[in-house]
Design a protein around this motif. Structure first.
Motif, PDB file in Angstrom:
ATOM      1  N   GLN A   1     -83.499  61.572  -6.876  1.00  0.00           N
ATOM      2  CA  GLN A   1     -84.373  62.187  -5.858  1.00  0.00           C
ATOM      3  C   GLN A   1     -85.781  61.606  -5.911  1.00  0.00           C
ATOM      4  OE1 GLN A   1     -83.497  64.315  -3.538  1.00  0.00           O
ATOM      5  NE2 GLN A   1     -81.410  64.769  -4.215  1.00  0.00           N
ATOM      6  N   ASP A   2     -86.228  61.245  -7.125  1.00  0.00           N
ATOM      7  CA  ASP A   2     -87.614  60.793  -7.287  1.00  0.00           C
ATOM      8  C   ASP A   2     -87.748  59.261  -7.253  1.00  0.00           C
ATOM      9  OD1 ASP A   2     -86.342  60.232  -9.640  1.00  0.00           O
ATOM     10  OD2 ASP A   2     -87.854  61.136 -10.954  1.00  0.00           O
ATOM     11  N   LEU A   3     -86.714  58.578  -6.784  1.00  0.00           N
ATOM     12  CA  LEU A   3     -86.798  57.117  -6.712  1.00  0.00           C
ATOM     13  C   LEU A   3     -87.886  56.731  -5.702  1.00  0.00           C
ATOM     14  CD1 LEU A   3     -85.412  54.527  -7.791  1.00  0.00           C
ATOM     15  CD2 LEU A   3     -83.944  54.599  -5.765  1.00  0.00           C
ATOM     16  N   ASP A   4     -88.733  55.787  -6.092  1.00  0.00           N
ATOM     17  CA  ASP A   4     -89.803  55.305  -5.218  1.00  0.00           C
ATOM     18  C   ASP A   4     -89.217  54.875  -3.857  1.00  0.00           C
ATOM     19  OD1 ASP A   4     -92.678  54.034  -5.067  1.00  0.00           O
ATOM     20  OD2 ASP A   4     -91.269  52.490  -4.374  1.00  0.00           O
ATOM     21  N   ALA A   5     -89.882  55.248  -2.771  1.00  0.00           N
ATOM     22  CA  ALA A   5     -89.344  55.010  -1.423  1.00  0.00           C
ATOM     23  C   ALA A   5     -89.167  53.524  -1.144  1.00  0.00           C
ATOM     24  CB  ALA A   5     -90.257  55.645  -0.384  1.00  0.00           C
ATOM     25  N   ASP A   6     -90.104  52.685  -1.629  1.00  0.00           N
ATOM     26  CA  ASP A   6     -89.985  51.244  -1.387  1.00  0.00           C
ATOM     27  C   ASP A   6     -88.829  50.649  -2.188  1.00  0.00           C
ATOM     28  OD1 ASP A   6     -92.111  51.294   0.348  1.00  0.00           O
ATOM     29  OD2 ASP A   6     -93.581  50.627  -1.150  1.00  0.00           O
ATOM     30  N   VAL A   7     -88.670  51.112  -3.417  1.00  0.00           N
ATOM     31  CA  VAL A   7     -87.552  50.630  -4.253  1.00  0.00           C
ATOM     32  C   VAL A   7     -86.234  51.034  -3.604  1.00  0.00           C
ATOM     33  CG1 VAL A   7     -86.410  50.873  -6.502  1.00  0.00           C
ATOM     34  CG2 VAL A   7     -88.911  50.685  -6.383  1.00  0.00           C
ATOM     35  N   ARG A   8     -86.183  52.258  -3.118  1.00  0.00           N
ATOM     36  CA  ARG A   8     -84.966  52.749  -2.455  1.00  0.00           C
ATOM     37  C   ARG A   8     -84.621  51.889  -1.234  1.00  0.00           C
ATOM     38  NH1 ARG A   8     -82.365  57.999  -1.255  1.00  0.00           N
ATOM     39  NH2 ARG A   8     -81.587  57.838   0.842  1.00  0.00           N
TER      40      ARG A   8
ATOM     41  N   ASP B   1     -85.643  48.857  -0.474  1.00  0.00           N
ATOM     42  CA  ASP B   1     -85.330  47.481  -0.876  1.00  0.00           C
ATOM     43  C   ASP B   1     -83.914  47.401  -1.466  1.00  0.00           C
ATOM     44  OD1 ASP B   1     -86.104  44.661  -1.608  1.00  0.00           O
ATOM     45  OD2 ASP B   1     -85.707  45.482  -3.610  1.00  0.00           O
ATOM     46  N   THR B   2     -83.559  48.358  -2.291  1.00  0.00           N
ATOM     47  CA  THR B   2     -82.227  48.355  -2.911  1.00  0.00           C
ATOM     48  C   THR B   2     -81.139  48.501  -1.854  1.00  0.00           C
ATOM     49  OG1 THR B   2     -83.201  49.382  -4.883  1.00  0.00           O
ATOM     50  CG2 THR B   2     -80.795  49.440  -4.696  1.00  0.00           C
TER      51      THR B   2
END
Ligand SMILES: O=C(O)CC1=CCC(=O)O1
Length: 94
Positions: free
Chosen positions: A13-20, A22-23
């Motif tokens: 839930q707390d994954l950084d929005a940009d990392v999410r 990009d992944t």
């Protein structure tokens, strides 16, 4: 060799929005390239779940392992692999 692979995705839930973002973009590109190459034969959404059921046609177990290990979403997935064999009632297998 044919395999059915079920992938259950569990992004924190707390994954950084940009990392999410990009992944997910890298996952899509990776999957679509393997589909174009013919190794990732089909991908289906399992209704009501953040999961997919995919069919792979690869040369051996090691190749499937390599593909799955390199999925950008691999750290966030539970994966279940089922090797497939021809069914004796399959009318297309004559
Ligand atoms: O959304 C999913 O089921 C995860 C996934 C695997 C390949 C792809 O493009 O998305």
């Amino acid at each position: 060799m044919l395999f059915a692979v079920k992938m259950d995705v569990a992004l924190p839930q707390d994954l950084d929005a940009d990392v999410r973002a990009d992944t997910l973009a890298r996952e899509k590109a990776y999957s679509q390239q393997l589909q174009r190459d013919g190794e990732w034969v089909s991908i289906w959404r399992i209704v009501g779940q953040y999961s997919n059921l995919s069919i792979f046609d690869v040369r051996d177990n090691e190749r499937l392992h390599e593909i799955l290990w390199n999925l950008p979403l691999f750290p966030y997935m539970n994966i279940e692999v089922s090797p497939l064999a021809q069914h004796p009632s399959d009318i297309s297998a004559v």
